[in-house]
Design an enzyme around this catalytic site. Sequence first.
Site, PDB file in Angstrom:
ATOM      1  N   GLY A  90       0.740  -1.164   0.090  1.00 35.13           N
ATOM      2  CA  GLY A  90       0.006  -0.051   0.028  1.00 35.13           C
ATOM      3  C   GLY A  90       0.948   1.235  -0.093  1.00 35.13           C
ATOM      4  N   ASP A  91       0.323   2.322  -0.644  1.00 36.07           N
ATOM      5  CA  ASP A  91       1.008   3.478  -0.575  1.00 36.07           C
ATOM      6  C   ASP A  91       1.192   4.081   1.116  1.00 36.07           C
ATOM      7  OD1 ASP A  91       2.750   5.752  -0.774  1.00 36.07           O
ATOM      8  OD2 ASP A  91       1.595   6.530  -2.452  1.00 36.07           O
ATOM      9  N   TRP A  92       1.930   5.122   1.434  1.00 36.83           N
ATOM     10  CA  TRP A  92       2.332   5.574   2.866  1.00 36.83           C
ATOM     11  C   TRP A  92       0.733   5.787   3.340  1.00 36.83           C
ATOM     12  CZ3 TRP A  92       6.978   6.291   5.199  1.00 36.83           C
ATOM     13  CH2 TRP A  92       6.885   6.966   6.377  1.00 36.83           C
TER      14      TRP A  92
END
Length: 730
Positions: A289-291
């Site tokens: 997942g992105d941040w």
Amino acid sequence: MKKILSVSLILACCFSAVAGNKNILPYKDASLPVEERVEDLLSRMTLDEKIAQLNQYSLGSNDNVNNNGEMVKVLPPEIGSLLYTADDAVSRNAMQKRAMEETRLGIPILFGYDTVHGYRTIYPIPLAQGASWNPDLAGEACRVAAQESYDVGIDWTFSPMVDVARDPRWGRVAEGYGEDPYLTSVFGASAVKAYQGDDMSEPGNIAACLKHYVGYGASEAGRDYVYTEISRQSLWSTYLPPFEAGVKAGAATLMSSFNDISGTPGSANHYTMTEILKEMWGHDGFVVGDWHAVKQLVTQGMAPDDATAVEYAINAGLDMDMTDNLYMPHLASLVESGRVSVDRIDDAVRRILRIKFRLGLFEHPYVEEKPENERILLPESLDVARRLAEETFVLLKNEEDVLPLKPGQKVALIGPMAKSQKDLLGSWHGRGLAEDVVSIFDGLSEVLTEAPAYAAGCGFEGDDRSGFDEAVKTASEADVVVLCLGERYSWSGENASRSTIALPEIQEDLLKAVKAAGKPVVVLLSNGRALDLTRISPLADAVLEIWQPGIMGGPAVASVLTGKTNPSGRLTVTFPYTTGQIPIYYCQRHPARDGSQGRYQDIPSTPMYEFGYGLSYTSYDYGTLTVSADSFTVNDTVTARVAVTNAGDMDGKETVQWYVCDPYSTITRPVKELKHFEKKLIPAGESCTFEFEIDPMRDLSYVNWKGERILEPGDYYIIVKDQKVCITLE
Ligand code: NOJ
């Protein structure tokens, strides 16, 4: 229960060791196939150990202002991955030692980092790389990045970004290769292959990550982190192709995006992450997942609480949670309550372990601690950075052949960018330092017999015009003015949207003032997006777009300005006439009415500079476009050819851009679509033949909203420059 589990695990371990008749457990045996090792290791893991693999925490001080959030105080050595922001191998190896020696199974940690356009040897931003139309050279730069990253202990880079982006207000256009799905696919695939090599376990190779999956470039109104309205048709025809190409190139991982894709955020999207990526395309690596993307499912109004966000994300196919620190505390109870299945956990763990095995981390968990002079800023790396920068520059205007500069000309170098070092780095410049950058002033001073006369004139923005007089005086005493304008490094990249793509008024005013001195003015632009040049271009005698060229920007500029290098870059984003034309891109579909209708009343409806545009110091004559057959069947290949002559007296590199057009189709198609390009050096006075081998299914078909490839019989046009020929599919 736990106790029984661990006793049986211990027995299983002993049994395998004996059964294999080796003193080594199967998962530690490098001679066994990766899949066997994965299954063996998985069979020995407790649920807690599995869940630990699905988390990425952060190690080291964070250098991205947008990556805000809680830093973890205690890093469990069982963790799957660390976002590694330190810059030497020592702390990395120390942490790895804990994972290898202090945990029950000794599973190495995967260290990830944003090596986006270089680690320390910073080369041009991806948008500039696209403008080189030279994916092989961009790949060479990615090799340098991989080597510098590997040498500091980075196993995995969050690159390439293959988001097709058509709104220059969005700061992240700088991070991708432009507005075209095909060109983005070619550059993305080249980057993946360069980072990973043929075998990821070889020294110097690192895992790639295609991001941001998917549609992030469609951010509404160019704002970051917002909603994106993407039909299934646009998803398939515009946003997915570069990801599919990257997956085919072997990309180990993908990063799910922040954006809400027509009601379902990218990080909770079962259709994109599971049905398309894993089931249709058969990707066997993992999705990170992105941040904070999992936590953001709450902010986005989807999940009412963190636990539900975790449930949505993992069930949709998000395998590793980046720095949210939510999978770790919530997954076990979600499994216990049946909201997440053990099968899904196992699938995610398998994917992560597979990449760790493929990287050879179990055999080589540590990185050699080398001195800096053996690993960063090596002469050959600087050479790649300079050559790439030179090929990215786009000559937008050159009246009266004001460029190249003539020997002996007295040059005035003016403007806020002239001596800037940091701004030439662009956003996401890894561990690049301003002091590494050769400025435009220093680069030019190296090659001119007389150092240029310098005046800043003004800052990048604000109202302080007190430096204008000196700038005008400097201009009037010179033969030619090189005016260096543009954007600060922080004006593009993540969370760096702008409502207008014109440069601040003070820079345009500086041009007006300097122009009044009556000398030819060459405007040099360094920026991370397409700009509105309505008030700049008409006043300039020449305009050279240099983007954010990285640490060798100065020498590259000097080489192009003095004519040692012939500019060969071409735009991969349309430069609108003004911000009001956005979105404007070359492959729009046909309007319902043409001619004078459907036009703006107050501005032209054509762009200032179109996709594919760029001048040279020489001129190229195109011969007649021919095709090997006028009609063909689906199993035939047709070859289109064109001879190009360098009609000037300077060697140059020309890129032939091949487009196709399907004039009538069951679903409407763009006015033209790029399907092939090739860049070649053509010595002055010589000719070169360029070819496009047309594979009907690959090059003439379209993908419908379900992802099915359709090829319809009928006429197709093959287009090169201003010529087109018709070929007919029987
Ligand atoms: C957020 C950005 O969107 C992404 O591109 C980057 O890789 C991660 N942060 C990690 O820094």
